[in-house]
Design an enzyme around this catalytic site. Structure first.
Site, PDB file in Angstrom:
ATOM      1  N   CYS A  77       0.802  -1.218   0.000  1.00  0.00           N
ATOM      2  CA  CYS A  77       0.000   0.000   0.000  1.00  0.00           C
ATOM      3  C   CYS A  77       0.844   1.283   0.000  1.00  0.00           C
ATOM      4  O   CYS A  77       1.462   1.604  -1.010  1.00  0.00           O
ATOM      5  CB  CYS A  77      -0.989  -0.055   1.164  1.00  0.00           C
ATOM      6  SG  CYS A  77      -2.410   1.050   0.972  1.00  0.00           S
ATOM      7  N   ARG A  79     -12.481   6.859  -0.298  1.00  0.00           N
ATOM      8  CA  ARG A  79     -11.504   5.804   0.011  1.00  0.00           C
ATOM      9  C   ARG A  79     -11.979   4.467  -0.526  1.00  0.00           C
ATOM     10  O   ARG A  79     -13.186   4.199  -0.592  1.00  0.00           O
ATOM     11  CB  ARG A  79     -11.303   5.686   1.524  1.00  0.00           C
ATOM     12  CG  ARG A  79     -10.532   6.819   2.126  1.00  0.00           C
ATOM     13  CD  ARG A  79     -10.109   6.537   3.555  1.00  0.00           C
ATOM     14  NE  ARG A  79      -8.873   5.773   3.651  1.00  0.00           N
ATOM     15  CZ  ARG A  79      -7.676   6.302   3.405  1.00  0.00           C
ATOM     16  NH1 ARG A  79      -7.559   7.558   3.047  1.00  0.00           N
ATOM     17  NH2 ARG A  79      -6.591   5.565   3.520  1.00  0.00           N
ATOM     18  N   HIS A 111      -3.568  -5.590   2.545  1.00  0.00           N
ATOM     19  CA  HIS A 111      -3.233  -5.580   3.972  1.00  0.00           C
ATOM     20  C   HIS A 111      -3.846  -6.837   4.622  1.00  0.00           C
ATOM     21  O   HIS A 111      -4.354  -7.711   3.947  1.00  0.00           O
ATOM     22  CB  HIS A 111      -3.882  -4.377   4.669  1.00  0.00           C
ATOM     23  CG  HIS A 111      -3.344  -3.046   4.287  1.00  0.00           C
ATOM     24  ND1 HIS A 111      -2.094  -2.610   4.621  1.00  0.00           N
ATOM     25  CD2 HIS A 111      -3.934  -2.020   3.616  1.00  0.00           C
ATOM     26  CE1 HIS A 111      -1.926  -1.367   4.182  1.00  0.00           C
ATOM     27  NE2 HIS A 111      -3.027  -0.986   3.564  1.00  0.00           N
TER      28      HIS A 111
HETATM   29  N1  GLN Z   1      -2.010   6.924   2.514  1.00  0.00           N
HETATM   30  C1  GLN Z   1      -2.173   6.032   1.395  1.00  0.00           C
HETATM   31  C2  GLN Z   1      -3.552   6.060   0.788  1.00  0.00           C
HETATM   32  O1  GLN Z   1      -4.486   6.459   1.445  1.00  0.00           O
HETATM   33  C3  GLN Z   1      -1.810   4.630   1.845  1.00  0.00           C
HETATM   34  C4  GLN Z   1      -2.769   4.043   2.841  1.00  0.00           C
HETATM   35  C5  GLN Z   1      -2.308   2.758   3.439  1.00  0.00           C
HETATM   36  O2  GLN Z   1      -1.132   2.402   3.390  1.00  0.00           O
HETATM   37  N2  GLN Z   1      -3.230   2.022   4.020  1.00  0.00           N
HETATM   38  O3  GLN Z   1      -3.717   5.664  -0.352  1.00  0.00           O
END
Ligand code: GLN
Length: 223
Positions: A96, A130, A196
């Site tokens: 990520c 998101r 993740h």
């Molecule tokens: N900050 C990055 C995003 O929002 C990565 C997020 C994360 O590693 N979970 O895309």
């Protein structure tokens, strides 16, 4: 023949998205089970990266603010040697936020543009909505079981350029950008993914694959 393998875990104190650090620990356990010795070093801001020492590198995910804090160090302190190691085939897993930082740039939600390490031909742009939920994809890797799973949680949309290949094709979830069905990246012995939730513990075949790559690189004879 070398028996001890070293892994550099980059910025564990900044890029510490829940359960991402299970990955290096799982890799260690699995490597020890196959008879190798294995040591994990934590490298943070200010620490040099020794390209001769490491067989594996791991970098996890984190908040935009944490990515901002490490991006300068990644380029200025570790950049030359880490890029050299990746080009030389160090085995690397990037999750990520860490994956995003290997590319050319990441434009975060506030419009702040971070330069990435630039070793991968890709860029990431955040969007307000998101992406979160289950992620399942079919890996384009020589594995007996190619269906991999995890949990994705990101604002960034990653777009791959011509010089890299996706890690796989999305079955469920959004993956790189929710548009082109690609998930993650592969380049030499580097794998990047949005998965993740303990990617390696959930998909032990990838841990074994990474160990195999590292052994091959060290000249172990393969069956
Ligand atoms: N900050 C990055 C995003 O929002 C990565 C997020 C994360 O590693 N979970 O895309």
């Amino acid at each position: 023949m070398k028996k001890k393998f070293y892994l550099a875990h980059l910025y564990p104190d900044y890029l510490n998205f829940p359960r991402d650090s299970d990955n290096p620990n799982f890799l260690k356990r699995r490597a020890i089970e196959t008879g190798l010795e294995f040591e994990i070093d934590h490298l943070t801001i200010g620490d040099l990266f020794d390209p001769e020492k490491y067989d594996f590198v791991f970098i996890g995910g984190g908040a935009d603010s944490a990515q901002r804090k490490v991006s300068d160090d990644l380029i200025k302190i570790k950049g030359v040697s880490l890029r050299q190691a990746i080009e030389d085939g160090v085995v690397m897993l990037c999750i990520c936020g860490g994956y995003q930082l290997m590319g050319q740039r990441y434009v975060d939600l506030e419009g702040y543009e971070m330069k990435g390490l630039g070793v991968l031909d890709l860029e990431t742009i955040a969007e307000p909505e998101r992406i979160a939920g289950d992620l399942q994809f079919e890996a384009d890797l020589p594995l007996a079981d190619r269906i991999l799973s995890g949990i994705e949680e990101h604002a960034g949309r990653t777009y791959l350029g011509k010089n890299v290949k996706p890690l796989g094709r999305v079955i469920q979830g959004s993956g790189n950008n929710g548009l082109d069905k690609t998930e993650g990246v592969q380049y030499k012995n580097l794998i990047g993914t949005y998965a993740h939730g303990g990617f390696l513990p959930n998909n032990p075949q990838i841990a074994d694959y990474l160990i195999k790559l590292a052994k091959q690189r060290q000249g172990f004879a393969m069956p």
